[in-house]
Design a protein around this motif. Structure first.
Motif, PDB file in Angstrom:
ATOM      1  N   ILE A   1     -12.940   1.147 -12.188  1.00  0.00           N
ATOM      2  CA  ILE A   1     -12.861   2.541 -11.800  1.00  0.00           C
ATOM      3  C   ILE A   1     -12.114   2.716 -10.266  1.00  0.00           C
ATOM      4  O   ILE A   1     -12.203   2.020  -9.483  1.00  0.00           O
ATOM      5  CB  ILE A   1     -14.192   4.040 -11.854  1.00  0.00           C
ATOM      6  N   ALA A   2     -11.230   4.118 -10.681  1.00  0.00           N
ATOM      7  CA  ALA A   2     -10.177   4.043  -9.242  1.00  0.00           C
ATOM      8  C   ALA A   2     -11.114   4.556  -8.450  1.00  0.00           C
ATOM      9  O   ALA A   2     -12.668   5.285  -7.820  1.00  0.00           O
ATOM     10  CB  ALA A   2      -9.515   5.474  -9.363  1.00  0.00           C
TER      11      ALA A   2
ATOM     12  N   THR B   1      -3.181   7.495  -0.357  1.00  0.00           N
ATOM     13  CA  THR B   1      -2.288   7.190   1.188  1.00  0.00           C
ATOM     14  C   THR B   1      -1.642   6.070   0.575  1.00  0.00           C
ATOM     15  O   THR B   1      -0.689   6.055   0.638  1.00  0.00           O
ATOM     16  CB  THR B   1      -2.739   7.368   2.101  1.00  0.00           C
ATOM     17  N   LEU B   2      -2.481   5.499   0.102  1.00  0.00           N
ATOM     18  CA  LEU B   2      -2.437   3.721   0.492  1.00  0.00           C
ATOM     19  C   LEU B   2      -1.178   3.740  -1.522  1.00  0.00           C
ATOM     20  O   LEU B   2      -0.302   2.778  -1.758  1.00  0.00           O
ATOM     21  CB  LEU B   2      -4.310   2.599  -0.604  1.00  0.00           C
ATOM     22  N   LYS B   3      -1.793   4.157  -2.627  1.00  0.00           N
ATOM     23  CA  LYS B   3      -1.200   5.053  -4.108  1.00  0.00           C
ATOM     24  C   LYS B   3       0.610   4.782  -3.394  1.00  0.00           C
ATOM     25  O   LYS B   3       1.734   4.265  -4.052  1.00  0.00           O
ATOM     26  CB  LYS B   3      -1.157   5.828  -4.701  1.00  0.00           C
ATOM     27  N   VAL B   4       0.560   5.667  -2.345  1.00  0.00           N
ATOM     28  CA  VAL B   4       1.957   6.101  -1.707  1.00  0.00           C
ATOM     29  C   VAL B   4       2.672   4.929  -1.562  1.00  0.00           C
ATOM     30  O   VAL B   4       4.033   4.935  -1.405  1.00  0.00           O
ATOM     31  CB  VAL B   4       2.135   7.447  -0.780  1.00  0.00           C
ATOM     32  N   ASN B   5       2.488   4.140  -0.342  1.00  0.00           N
ATOM     33  CA  ASN B   5       2.477   3.510   1.070  1.00  0.00           C
ATOM     34  C   ASN B   5       2.690   2.231   0.256  1.00  0.00           C
ATOM     35  O   ASN B   5       3.481   0.906   0.588  1.00  0.00           O
ATOM     36  CB  ASN B   5       1.976   3.417   1.433  1.00  0.00           C
TER      37      ASN B   5
END
Length: 685
Positions: free
Chosen positions: A2-3, A11-15
């Motif tokens: 799971i996430a 933030t990590l998803k974006v960068n």
């Protein structure tokens, strides 16, 4: 699967995540594509972001590595970076320029309170906020209970529970110090000293009179007496009454005849006040009323330019540009170096300030501050390796290198973090320790022969040897064996020709000397010949003169005799012609003869002239034969005139036989034999 339910996940998803690794203390390091690296602490559920805004050169992290200190090495899109995640030292830099030069920093419940040359700032949640009406130079922050007292160019401020209040307008509150004997606090300002009996009542203060000058440091360990250090030069002892009326102000550096009393610093250590003046430590002797050198500190702390107290047993010193954290155990001191890389070029001269908070303390820098653990102990790594290179070739120990070539020595500790050793080196037993910059020693213009490089670890108090490297520098080409033989040949050739030349010159000199001697001898011979000729001429002249005198005497005598004879003959002839009577003729002839006899006066004149002519002869004859009579001398004169006995007889009025007898006697007086010629003998005198 799971996430991850955490705000950081968005933030990590974006960068984007390029790499992630777990490290000790339950932390996760995540390298992103365009936001640098995130360090997440699972224990506190907090994270830090390190990117281009603070220390990284690039935001794209491609790989992560660890070293011996468990610090991070990040492979970036453009270069590599070293991140000290396990260092006891934390650094805060303001790259925006908003903060300016930090002169003091303190921790608050929300974050940090910072005094800088731009004003007073709050730092909370990663953001700066300037406190209202504080723009300008702020000097110092002192925490007393829950209050933060701030010395500012425009006066004194009090920060409490997020609010800031100005308590007085006395400008330039450099430092605030608490008395070691009571609760009184003293504030040093641009215009003198303020005393606070109750620090909770900051508006109620007393100004100490008669010392209206910029005072930077104040300390007290005796009632009604304080020590004040001038911002420029001088140390003063101020004695005052209970109502703060000044009784005496003494310049004790002048009284102690200290010439260089610029920038005096006051340091309180275990209820004793020490004074750092011109790199020497002093204490005050109340009996002599003068400063005396402190043996303990002068022995342990040399070349110190600044000192800041942390607490009773901890303080910090600045020695030759390096900061050392000192821990005092009785009369022993433990030194811990703070690596220069954290503050190089960022220390504010004469304005080091420390704020202690729990187990950490904060140190101000030009564009930020450092946080260090109070019990930080720098156990410097002593495993140091040396790699020496000459012309790009790695050299083993005891190698030989060519003359006039560069030797590059890499001093490798393998440590890049806080425990990196502070290294120095000495060459050939030199007295000077040379710091090793960036782990590299570069040596040029080395003399030929054996050399030794010794590397030392320096903890501030001692130099400890860690390794050494021995090598030899070859002789220069012009000192090689063949060149030395050539030099010897050249020297021999030069000496040979020099010998030949000297011999030639010597022979020439001998010839010249011989020629000169011949010439001198010839000249001498000529001079002797000329002198002899002159003497002969003089002698001949003298003989001629004597002969002339003799001849003159002879002529004179004979002339007189001839004249008388001629006159007598004429008279007789006249008588013979005129007289016929024989008796009368005889009488007349006798009368003529008697008339023609020389009278006595004429004889005296004749003899006088004769003596004058032969004066020198008479003197010589009398000296040699003092027994001669005047008649003997007269006879000698006539004989010298070459007169015969017959001619001498009438002159001496004796007979011919009498002259011969007189000559015989004269021979005996002159000791002449029968063979000796009497006339020649007399001519030789």
């Amino acid at each position: 699967m799971i996430a991850w339910n955490n705000p950081l996940n968005e933030t990590l998803k974006v960068n984007g995540i390029n790499v992630a690794r777990f490290i000790k203390n339950n932390k996760l390091v995540i390298g992103t594509g365009n936001k640098g690296v995130y360090i997440y602490d699972f224990n506190s559920e907090t994270y830090k972001n390190i990117d281009r805004n603070n220390v990284l050169m690039n935001n794209s992290v491609l790989c992560i590595g660890f070293d011996k200190e468990n610090d991070l090495w990040l492979g970036l899109d453009n270069g590599i970076a070293h991140v000290e995640v396990n260092s006891p030292i934390s650094i805060f830099y303001d790259n925006s320029g908003i903060l300016g030069s930090v002169y003091s920093v303190a921790t608050t419940n929300k974050g940090y309170l910072i005094a800088s040359n731009h004003g007073v700032f709050e730092f909370d949640s990663g953001k700066f906020k300037m406190m209202p009406n504080t723009q300008g130079q702020a000097w110092n922050i002192t925490k007393i209970e829950n209050k933060y007292i701030i010395g500012h160019n425009d006066g004194t401020f009090c920060y409490e529970n997020g609010s800031l209040v100005k308590t007085n307008n006395i400008s330039g509150g450099w430092n605030l110090s608490k008395s070691s004997i009571n609760n009184t606090c003293f504030q040093s300002t641009y215009s003198g000293i303020l005393a606070y009996d109750d620090i909770s009542k900051l508006s109620d203060y007393k100004k100490i009179k008669d010392i209206s000058k910029p005072i930077k440091y104040v300390a007290q360990n005796k009632k009604n007496e304080i020590f004040a250090a001038d911002n420029y030069r001088g140390l003063y002892r101020v004695v005052y009454s209970d109502d703060y009326q000044t009784k005496k102000v003494e310049n004790i550096t002048q009284q102690s005849k200290i010439q260089n009393d610029f920038g005096v610093k006051i340091f309180e250590f275990r209820n004793e006040i020490l004074f750092l003046i011109d790199n020497s430590w002093f204490t005050y002797n109340s009996i002599t009323n003068k400063l005396e050198e402190n043996e303990l500190f002068n022995t342990n702390f040399k070349n110190i330019t600044d000192v800041v107290a942390i607490d009773e047993n901890h303080f910090m010193v600045l020695q030759e540009g390096i900061l050392y954290h000192i821990y005092a155990v009785e009369n022993k001191f433990v030194w811990n170096i703070i690596q220069e890389k954290y503050y190089k070029g960022k220390l504010i001269n004469d304005n080091l300030r420390i704020f202690k908070t729990q187990n950490h303390y904060l140190l101000n820098l030009d564009d930020g501050f450092i946080s260090l653990q109070l019990k930080y102990e720098n156990k410097q790594n002593t495993h140091v390796k040396i790699e020496a290179f000459n012309n790009g070739i790695l050299l083993p120990d005891d190698s030989k290198i060519k003359y006039n070539t560069e030797l590059r020595i890499n001093v490798i500790s393998g440590i890049y973090g806080a425990s990196k050793p502070n290294l120095f080196y000495k060459i050939n037993k030199s007295n000077d320790f040379v710091p090793i910059s960036d782990g590299l020693i570069v040596l040029n213009n080395l003399s030929s022969g054996n050399h030794t490089i010794v590397v030392y670890k320096h903890d501030g108090a001692n130099y400890d040897k860690v390794c050494n490297f021995d090598f030899k520098v070859a002789e220069p080409w012009y000192f090689s064996v063949w060149m030395i033989l050539l030099y010897l040949l050249l020297v021999g050739t030069v000496l040979f020709f020099y010998y030949k030349w000297n011999k030639f010159r010597y022979m020439q000199k001998l010839e010249l000397q011989a020629e000169e001697e011949r010439h001198q001898r010839k000249i001498l011979e000529m001079e002797l010949k000329a002198e002899n000729e002159l003497n002969i001429q003089e002698y001949e002249k003298h003989i001629l003169e004597l002969e002339l005198q003799t001849k003159s005497s002879e002529v004179a005598g004979k002339s007189l005799s001839i004249a008388k004879q001629s006159e007598m003959i004429e008279n007789i002839q006249s008588i013979l012609d005129s007289e016929k009577d024989f008796n009368k003729l005889k009488s007349e002839i006798k009368k003529a003869i008697k008339i023609n006899e020389v009278n006595k006066h004429e004889w005296e004149i004749f003899e006088t002239n004769l003596n004058q002519i032969h004066n020198e002869f008479i003197i010589n004859l009398s000296k040699k034969f003092p027994n001669l009579t005047p008649k003997d001398i007269k006879l000698c004169i006539y004989l010298k005139m070459n007169l015969s006995s017959k001619e001498i007889a009438p002159l001496m009025n004796i007979s011919f036989r009498g002259v011969e007898l007189h000559r015989y006697r004269l021979r005996k007086k002159l000791n002449l034999s029968q063979e000796d010629n009497l006339s020649k003998f007399l001519l030789s005198l």
